[in-house]
Design a protein around this motif. Structure first.
Motif, PDB file in Angstrom:
ATOM      1  N   ALA A  65       0.827  -1.206   0.000  1.00 30.52           N
ATOM      2  CA  ALA A  65       0.000   0.000   0.000  1.00 30.52           C
ATOM      3  C   ALA A  65       0.862   1.257   0.000  1.00 30.52           C
ATOM      4  N   LEU A  66       1.920   1.261   0.813  1.00 36.58           N
ATOM      5  CA  LEU A  66       2.784   2.431   0.892  1.00 36.58           C
ATOM      6  C   LEU A  66       3.535   2.640  -0.418  1.00 36.58           C
ATOM      7  N   ASN A  67       3.959   1.554  -1.042  1.00 35.60           N
ATOM      8  CA  ASN A  67       4.687   1.654  -2.305  1.00 35.60           C
ATOM      9  C   ASN A  67       3.832   2.276  -3.400  1.00 35.60           C
ATOM     10  N   ALA A  68       2.528   2.071  -3.326  1.00 33.03           N
ATOM     11  CA  ALA A  68       1.618   2.597  -4.352  1.00 33.03           C
ATOM     12  C   ALA A  68       1.494   4.113  -4.276  1.00 33.03           C
ATOM     13  N   VAL A  69       1.654   4.681  -3.063  1.00 30.95           N
ATOM     14  CA  VAL A  69       1.440   6.127  -2.905  1.00 30.95           C
ATOM     15  C   VAL A  69       2.715   6.888  -2.553  1.00 30.95           C
ATOM     16  N   ALA A  70       3.692   6.207  -1.965  1.00 32.95           N
ATOM     17  CA  ALA A  70       4.931   6.881  -1.537  1.00 32.95           C
ATOM     18  C   ALA A  70       6.088   5.906  -1.670  1.00 32.95           C
ATOM     19  N   PRO A  71       6.584   5.715  -2.887  1.00 33.83           N
ATOM     20  CA  PRO A  71       7.626   4.701  -3.131  1.00 33.83           C
ATOM     21  C   PRO A  71       8.882   4.881  -2.291  1.00 33.83           C
ATOM     22  N   GLN A  72       9.320   6.122  -2.075  1.00 33.99           N
ATOM     23  CA  GLN A  72      10.536   6.323  -1.285  1.00 33.99           C
ATOM     24  C   GLN A  72      10.310   5.982   0.188  1.00 33.99           C
ATOM     25  N   ALA A  73       9.134   6.303   0.688  1.00 30.73           N
ATOM     26  CA  ALA A  73       8.814   5.937   2.069  1.00 30.73           C
ATOM     27  C   ALA A  73       8.761   4.424   2.217  1.00 30.73           C
ATOM     28  N   ALA A  74       8.223   3.757   1.204  1.00 28.56           N
ATOM     29  CA  ALA A  74       8.182   2.296   1.230  1.00 28.56           C
ATOM     30  C   ALA A  74       9.595   1.720   1.227  1.00 28.56           C
ATOM     31  N   ALA A  75      10.488   2.338   0.438  1.00 28.03           N
ATOM     32  CA  ALA A  75      11.876   1.873   0.419  1.00 28.03           C
ATOM     33  C   ALA A  75      12.538   2.072   1.775  1.00 28.03           C
ATOM     34  N   GLY A  76      12.203   3.178   2.453  1.00 34.82           N
ATOM     35  CA  GLY A  76      12.742   3.420   3.780  1.00 34.82           C
ATOM     36  C   GLY A  76      12.245   2.399   4.783  1.00 34.82           C
ATOM     37  N   LEU A  77      10.978   2.053   4.708  1.00 33.59           N
ATOM     38  CA  LEU A  77      10.427   1.029   5.606  1.00 33.59           C
ATOM     39  C   LEU A  77      11.061  -0.320   5.333  1.00 33.59           C
ATOM     40  N   LEU A  78      11.220  -0.662   4.055  1.00 28.95           N
ATOM     41  CA  LEU A  78      11.842  -1.933   3.705  1.00 28.95           C
ATOM     42  C   LEU A  78      13.285  -1.972   4.194  1.00 28.95           C
ATOM     43  N   GLN A  79      13.998  -0.851   4.075  1.00 32.76           N
ATOM     44  CA  GLN A  79      15.369  -0.785   4.574  1.00 32.76           C
ATOM     45  C   GLN A  79      15.409  -0.989   6.083  1.00 32.76           C
ATOM     46  N   HIS A  80      14.473  -0.388   6.785  1.00 31.28           N
ATOM     47  CA  HIS A  80      14.396  -0.568   8.241  1.00 31.28           C
ATOM     48  C   HIS A  80      14.215  -2.039   8.596  1.00 31.28           C
ATOM     49  N   LEU A  81      13.316  -2.710   7.892  1.00 27.46           N
ATOM     50  CA  LEU A  81      13.080  -4.130   8.158  1.00 27.46           C
ATOM     51  C   LEU A  81      14.299  -4.962   7.788  1.00 27.46           C
ATOM     52  N   PHE A  82      14.920  -4.637   6.662  1.00 33.12           N
ATOM     53  CA  PHE A  82      16.049  -5.415   6.156  1.00 33.12           C
ATOM     54  C   PHE A  82      17.263  -5.305   7.069  1.00 33.12           C
ATOM     55  N   THR A  83      17.486  -4.147   7.669  1.00 30.59           N
ATOM     56  CA  THR A  83      18.681  -3.924   8.482  1.00 30.59           C
ATOM     57  C   THR A  83      18.442  -4.196   9.970  1.00 30.59           C
ATOM     58  N   THR A  84      17.285  -4.718  10.311  1.00 29.50           N
ATOM     59  CA  THR A  84      17.001  -5.107  11.694  1.00 29.50           C
ATOM     60  C   THR A  84      17.107  -6.619  11.800  1.00 29.50           C
ATOM     61  N   PRO A  85      18.212  -7.133  12.345  1.00 33.85           N
ATOM     62  CA  PRO A  85      18.397  -8.594  12.368  1.00 33.85           C
ATOM     63  C   PRO A  85      17.410  -9.282  13.308  1.00 33.85           C
ATOM     64  N   PRO A  86      16.982 -10.490  12.958  1.00 38.30           N
ATOM     65  CA  PRO A  86      16.131 -11.257  13.871  1.00 38.30           C
ATOM     66  C   PRO A  86      16.928 -11.672  15.099  1.00 38.30           C
ATOM     67  N   ARG A  87      16.238 -11.896  16.203  1.00 33.68           N
ATOM     68  CA  ARG A  87      16.891 -12.340  17.425  1.00 33.68           C
ATOM     69  C   ARG A  87      16.695 -13.841  17.571  1.00 33.68           C
TER      70      ARG A  87
END
Length: 299
Positions: free
Chosen positions: A34-56
């Motif tokens: 949904a975010l990618n459809a309206v704000a692609p850069q914000a979606a990329a920022g959210l994806l980066q946040h998820l990608f760089t947060t390692p699982p415990r």
């Protein structure tokens, strides 16, 4: 296929990595879409946040028991607190242990006793965001600088070898390419082609390639590096450190093809395969551990 699709496809060529984590929760997929459809850069920022947060990943009792025998220390890597462990005679040559993405020092604990018996001092860390270190957003430079930090603590002229697992091998390769001197290296189930990471992100989240490309571009700007240029298979041809790769044929996280690709490009490197151990059990397999210690002990 548009230009971002071409870029991602090129990054994924000859990569046979597998998914590192289970599929993301449905709400994550829905939110990203949904975010990618309206704000692609914000979606990329959210994806980066998820990608760089390692699982415990929880430590097993036997892993905690080994870490409990260590001298504990703390330092900071890129401003993030990092927990460290040290065993053995302070005057002995040192072997550095570096875990993988989402891992912890406990994963490397079966290496400690055999290395001590062989006359080495042993250092290990929980890279920021992992194990007993506080949560943090991390990437390749954190693994590189965690290894540099260990080498500095050990005394750079005292470092004899490194044993690195999975993404830790990528961090080690990057460190070696940037001038860190380590006489011998052992990589276990090494992540060597970053296309596997992008494959895993797409598999977990279901996002389009164009969104992954935007995330990659943001991360490359943030960390001042190009992933194509710093992936291990790209750096291998410039390195001369004697290397042994241990890789299980049934690795369920990083295909043995990635280990083979690294050995094919790293001058003088050797590959030792096993079977039915997967990505983690190989770290505690006696034959694999003994092979690592024996390789480090060669003159």
């Amino acid at each position: 296929m548009n230009q971002p699709d071409v870029a991602i496809a090129n990054r994924q060529k000859s990569t046979t990595g597998r998914s590192y984590e289970p599929p993301a929760p449905k709400w994550v997929k829905t939110s990203l879409s949904a975010l990618n459809a309206v704000a692609p850069q914000a979606a990329a920022g959210l994806l980066q946040h998820l990608f760089t947060t390692p699982p415990r990943v929880a430590m097993r009792p036997e892993e905690r028991a080994v870490l409990a025998t260590a001298q504990r220390w703390q330092s900071r890597v890129r401003g993030e607190l990092m927990s460290g462990y040290e065993w053995g005679d302070a005057h002995a040559p040192a072997v550095l242990l570096l875990h993988g993405w989402g891992g912890h020092a406990g994963h490397m604990s079966a290496m400690v006793a055999p290395l001590l018996a062989a006359g080495y001092r042993v250092l290990a860390v929980d890279v920021p965001g992992h194990g007993n270190s506080p949560r943090a957003k991390v990437a390749l430079p954190h693994f590189h600088e965690a290894l540099e930090d260990m080498a500095q603590r050990a005394g750079r002229d005292q470092v004899h070898g490194v044993i690195a697992h999975s993404f830790g091998a990528a961090g080690t390769t990057y460190a070696l390419s940037r001038g860190l001197k380590i006489p011998r290296a052992v990589f276990v189930g090494p992540m060597t082609q970053f296309g596997a990471l992008w494959d895993a992100v797409r598999s977990r989240t279901g996002v389009p390639r164009s969104l992954i490309q935007r995330m990659i571009t943001r991360m490359e700007a943030r960390f001042c590096l190009g992933f194509d240029e710093v992936e291990p298979v790209a750096l291998a041809g410039t390195l001369t450190t004697p290397l042994l790769v241990l890789h299980d044929l049934d690795d369920d996280k990083v295909s043995v093809a990635q280990g083979e690709a690294l050995v094919a490009r790293w001058p003088g490197a050797a590959l030792r395969t096993s079977s039915q151990l997967g990505h983690l059990k190989i770290l505690k397999d006696a034959a694999s551990v003994n092979a690592a210690v024996a390789f480090l002990a060669r003159p």
